[in-house]
Scaffold this motif. Structure first.
Motif, PDB file in Angstrom:
ATOM      1  N   LEU A 288     -75.315 -38.135  87.713  1.00  0.00           N
ATOM      2  CA  LEU A 288     -75.005 -38.805  86.468  1.00  0.00           C
ATOM      3  C   LEU A 288     -76.271 -39.381  85.841  1.00  0.00           C
ATOM      4  CD1 LEU A 288     -72.840 -39.915  84.497  1.00  0.00           C
ATOM      5  CD2 LEU A 288     -72.680 -41.906  86.006  1.00  0.00           C
ATOM      6  N   HIS A 289     -76.528 -39.003  84.574  1.00  0.00           N
ATOM      7  CA  HIS A 289     -77.693 -39.518  83.846  1.00  0.00           C
ATOM      8  C   HIS A 289     -77.300 -40.609  82.855  1.00  0.00           C
ATOM      9  CE1 HIS A 289     -80.325 -36.380  85.374  1.00  0.00           C
ATOM     10  NE2 HIS A 289     -79.373 -35.516  85.085  1.00  0.00           N
ATOM     11  N   GLY A 290     -76.075 -40.539  82.350  1.00  0.00           N
ATOM     12  CA  GLY A 290     -75.653 -41.506  81.352  1.00  0.00           C
ATOM     13  C   GLY A 290     -74.302 -41.132  80.783  1.00  0.00           C
ATOM     14  N   LEU A 291     -73.959 -41.779  79.677  1.00  0.00           N
ATOM     15  CA  LEU A 291     -72.657 -41.580  79.073  1.00  0.00           C
ATOM     16  C   LEU A 291     -72.811 -41.652  77.553  1.00  0.00           C
ATOM     17  CD1 LEU A 291     -69.541 -41.416  79.734  1.00  0.00           C
ATOM     18  CD2 LEU A 291     -69.538 -43.892  79.411  1.00  0.00           C
ATOM     19  N   ILE A 292     -72.322 -40.648  76.863  1.00  0.00           N
ATOM     20  CA  ILE A 292     -72.303 -40.652  75.403  1.00  0.00           C
ATOM     21  C   ILE A 292     -70.922 -41.118  74.979  1.00  0.00           C
ATOM     22  CG2 ILE A 292     -72.456 -39.269  73.303  1.00  0.00           C
ATOM     23  CD1 ILE A 292     -74.222 -37.309  74.875  1.00  0.00           C
ATOM     24  N   THR A 293     -70.890 -42.074  74.055  1.00  0.00           N
ATOM     25  CA  THR A 293     -69.621 -42.577  73.549  1.00  0.00           C
ATOM     26  C   THR A 293     -69.481 -42.231  72.074  1.00  0.00           C
ATOM     27  OG1 THR A 293     -70.488 -44.715  72.826  1.00  0.00           O
ATOM     28  CG2 THR A 293     -69.771 -44.538  75.141  1.00  0.00           C
TER      29      THR A 293
ATOM     30  N   LYS B  15     -60.673 -34.119  72.834  1.00  0.00           N
ATOM     31  CA  LYS B  15     -60.090 -35.396  72.395  1.00  0.00           C
ATOM     32  C   LYS B  15     -60.454 -36.531  73.347  1.00  0.00           C
ATOM     33  CE  LYS B  15     -56.348 -32.995  70.131  1.00  0.00           C
ATOM     34  NZ  LYS B  15     -54.963 -32.611  70.147  1.00  0.00           N
ATOM     35  N   ILE B  16     -61.761 -36.642  73.610  1.00  0.00           N
ATOM     36  CA  ILE B  16     -62.267 -37.687  74.503  1.00  0.00           C
ATOM     37  C   ILE B  16     -63.247 -38.578  73.745  1.00  0.00           C
ATOM     38  CG2 ILE B  16     -61.905 -36.393  76.635  1.00  0.00           C
ATOM     39  CD1 ILE B  16     -64.859 -35.613  76.570  1.00  0.00           C
ATOM     40  N   ARG B  17     -63.378 -39.803  74.230  1.00  0.00           N
ATOM     41  CA  ARG B  17     -64.284 -40.760  73.597  1.00  0.00           C
ATOM     42  C   ARG B  17     -65.484 -41.095  74.463  1.00  0.00           C
ATOM     43  NH1 ARG B  17     -61.057 -45.805  72.284  1.00  0.00           N
ATOM     44  NH2 ARG B  17     -60.233 -45.407  74.347  1.00  0.00           N
ATOM     45  N   HIS B  18     -65.520 -40.551  75.677  1.00  0.00           N
ATOM     46  CA  HIS B  18     -66.612 -40.803  76.612  1.00  0.00           C
ATOM     47  C   HIS B  18     -67.016 -39.473  77.239  1.00  0.00           C
ATOM     48  CE1 HIS B  18     -64.131 -44.460  76.404  1.00  0.00           C
ATOM     49  NE2 HIS B  18     -65.292 -45.067  76.377  1.00  0.00           N
ATOM     50  N   LEU B  19     -68.296 -39.147  77.160  1.00  0.00           N
ATOM     51  CA  LEU B  19     -68.790 -37.863  77.663  1.00  0.00           C
ATOM     52  C   LEU B  19     -69.965 -38.104  78.606  1.00  0.00           C
ATOM     53  CD1 LEU B  19     -68.612 -34.736  77.456  1.00  0.00           C
ATOM     54  CD2 LEU B  19     -70.252 -34.901  75.564  1.00  0.00           C
ATOM     55  N   PRO B  20     -69.731 -37.941  79.919  1.00  0.00           N
ATOM     56  CA  PRO B  20     -70.819 -38.120  80.876  1.00  0.00           C
ATOM     57  C   PRO B  20     -71.901 -37.049  80.707  1.00  0.00           C
ATOM     58  CG  PRO B  20     -68.683 -38.222  81.965  1.00  0.00           C
ATOM     59  CD  PRO B  20     -68.444 -37.704  80.580  1.00  0.00           C
ATOM     60  N   VAL B  21     -73.146 -37.491  80.854  1.00  0.00           N
ATOM     61  CA  VAL B  21     -74.294 -36.594  80.807  1.00  0.00           C
ATOM     62  C   VAL B  21     -74.720 -36.380  82.252  1.00  0.00           C
ATOM     63  CG1 VAL B  21     -76.645 -36.271  79.951  1.00  0.00           C
ATOM     64  CG2 VAL B  21     -74.962 -37.539  78.566  1.00  0.00           C
ATOM     65  N   VAL B  22     -74.623 -35.131  82.719  1.00  0.00           N
ATOM     66  CA  VAL B  22     -74.891 -34.843  84.127  1.00  0.00           C
ATOM     67  C   VAL B  22     -75.709 -33.568  84.300  1.00  0.00           C
ATOM     68  CG1 VAL B  22     -72.756 -35.947  84.897  1.00  0.00           C
ATOM     69  CG2 VAL B  22     -72.779 -33.513  84.486  1.00  0.00           C
ATOM     70  N   THR B  23     -76.391 -33.529  85.422  1.00  0.00           N
ATOM     71  CA  THR B  23     -77.014 -32.306  85.917  1.00  0.00           C
ATOM     72  C   THR B  23     -76.410 -32.097  87.296  1.00  0.00           C
ATOM     73  OG1 THR B  23     -79.068 -32.798  84.756  1.00  0.00           O
ATOM     74  CG2 THR B  23     -79.173 -31.147  86.503  1.00  0.00           C
ATOM     75  N   GLY B  24     -75.669 -31.010  87.479  1.00  0.00           N
ATOM     76  CA  GLY B  24     -74.922 -30.833  88.725  1.00  0.00           C
ATOM     77  C   GLY B  24     -73.900 -31.949  88.801  1.00  0.00           C
TER      78      GLY B  24
ATOM     79  N   LYS C 162     -60.285 -36.651  87.457  1.00  0.00           N
ATOM     80  CA  LYS C 162     -61.208 -35.947  88.355  1.00  0.00           C
ATOM     81  C   LYS C 162     -61.848 -34.729  87.700  1.00  0.00           C
ATOM     82  CE  LYS C 162     -58.637 -37.461  92.392  1.00  0.00           C
ATOM     83  NZ  LYS C 162     -57.328 -37.904  91.995  1.00  0.00           N
ATOM     84  N   HIS C 163     -61.139 -34.102  86.790  1.00  0.00           N
ATOM     85  CA  HIS C 163     -61.678 -32.922  86.103  1.00  0.00           C
ATOM     86  C   HIS C 163     -62.314 -33.407  84.805  1.00  0.00           C
ATOM     87  CE1 HIS C 163     -59.783 -30.433  89.069  1.00  0.00           C
ATOM     88  NE2 HIS C 163     -58.636 -31.072  88.862  1.00  0.00           N
ATOM     89  N   ILE C 164     -63.608 -33.697  84.893  1.00  0.00           N
ATOM     90  CA  ILE C 164     -64.309 -34.364  83.807  1.00  0.00           C
ATOM     91  C   ILE C 164     -65.068 -33.355  82.960  1.00  0.00           C
ATOM     92  CG2 ILE C 164     -65.925 -36.223  83.282  1.00  0.00           C
ATOM     93  CD1 ILE C 164     -65.621 -36.988  86.284  1.00  0.00           C
ATOM     94  N   VAL C 165     -64.951 -33.526  81.651  1.00  0.00           N
ATOM     95  CA  VAL C 165     -65.761 -32.755  80.716  1.00  0.00           C
ATOM     96  C   VAL C 165     -67.122 -33.437  80.689  1.00  0.00           C
ATOM     97  CG1 VAL C 165     -66.030 -32.034  78.321  1.00  0.00           C
ATOM     98  CG2 VAL C 165     -63.752 -32.143  79.346  1.00  0.00           C
ATOM     99  N   THR C 166     -68.185 -32.670  80.878  1.00  0.00           N
ATOM    100  CA  THR C 166     -69.535 -33.232  80.900  1.00  0.00           C
ATOM    101  C   THR C 166     -70.456 -32.409  80.005  1.00  0.00           C
ATOM    102  OG1 THR C 166     -70.253 -31.885  82.783  1.00  0.00           O
ATOM    103  CG2 THR C 166     -69.256 -34.032  83.286  1.00  0.00           C
ATOM    104  N   VAL C 167     -71.637 -32.941  79.800  1.00  0.00           N
ATOM    105  CA  VAL C 167     -72.664 -32.271  79.021  1.00  0.00           C
ATOM    106  C   VAL C 167     -73.986 -32.455  79.765  1.00  0.00           C
ATOM    107  CG1 VAL C 167     -73.189 -34.256  77.559  1.00  0.00           C
ATOM    108  CG2 VAL C 167     -73.541 -31.952  76.668  1.00  0.00           C
ATOM    109  N   SER C 168     -74.880 -31.487  79.625  1.00  0.00           N
ATOM    110  CA  SER C 168     -76.193 -31.613  80.270  1.00  0.00           C
ATOM    111  C   SER C 168     -77.148 -32.352  79.335  1.00  0.00           C
ATOM    112  CB  SER C 168     -76.752 -30.229  80.618  1.00  0.00           C
ATOM    113  OG  SER C 168     -77.239 -29.599  79.452  1.00  0.00           O
TER     114      SER C 168
END
Length: 128
Positions: A91-96, A79-88, A57-63
């Motif tokens: 969800l815009h996408g996911l960087i792997t 130490k993550i392999r999936h980084l959600p791209v979000v504004t607020g 639930k506590h997700i590391v994200t990037v804008s």
């Protein structure tokens, strides 16, 4: 969605992580391959456990405006392999990690191409 449904969906789509959204479509959590492996190891009944019960639930994200190096630094730090791209919470996408490898390889190829062009232009100048 049950974990069994989530795993089936991930397999059908050929992905290693699924974003969990709330009723409004906002990012609420993430379930990754590693999470599935840990749950298997604990003997969790995937047919009776909901994704929302086990998701991170506590997700590391990037804008979307962040530089790729900042995204890479976040992934290394946490130490993550999936980084959600979000504004607020949108969800815009996911960087792997795979995305980063492709980007680094492309940058390397572009850099090599520029270097070769530079060297060729200097050789041509010397031959004149």
């Amino acid at each position: 969605m049950t974990m069994a449904e989530l795993v089936r969906t991930a397999c059908e789509k050929g992905v290693g992580a699924l974003m969990v959204t709330d009723e409004a479509g906002n990012l609420a959590g993430i379930v990754t391959e590693r999470d599935v492996m840990r749950l298997c190891n604990k003997g969790v009944d995937f047919k009776n456990v909901k994704a929302r019960e086990v998701m991170i639930k506590h997700i590391v994200t990037v804008s979307p405006e962040e530089e790729i190096n900042a995204a890479m630094d976040l992934m290394i730090k946490h130490k993550i392999r999936h980084l959600p791209v979000v504004t607020g919470n949108e969800l815009h996408g996911l960087i792997t990690v795979r995305d980063l490898l492709y980007a680094m390889r492309k940058a390397d190829q572009d850099e090599i191409k520029c270097l070769v062009e530079y060297l060729q232009s200097n050789v041509e100048l010397l031959n004149e």
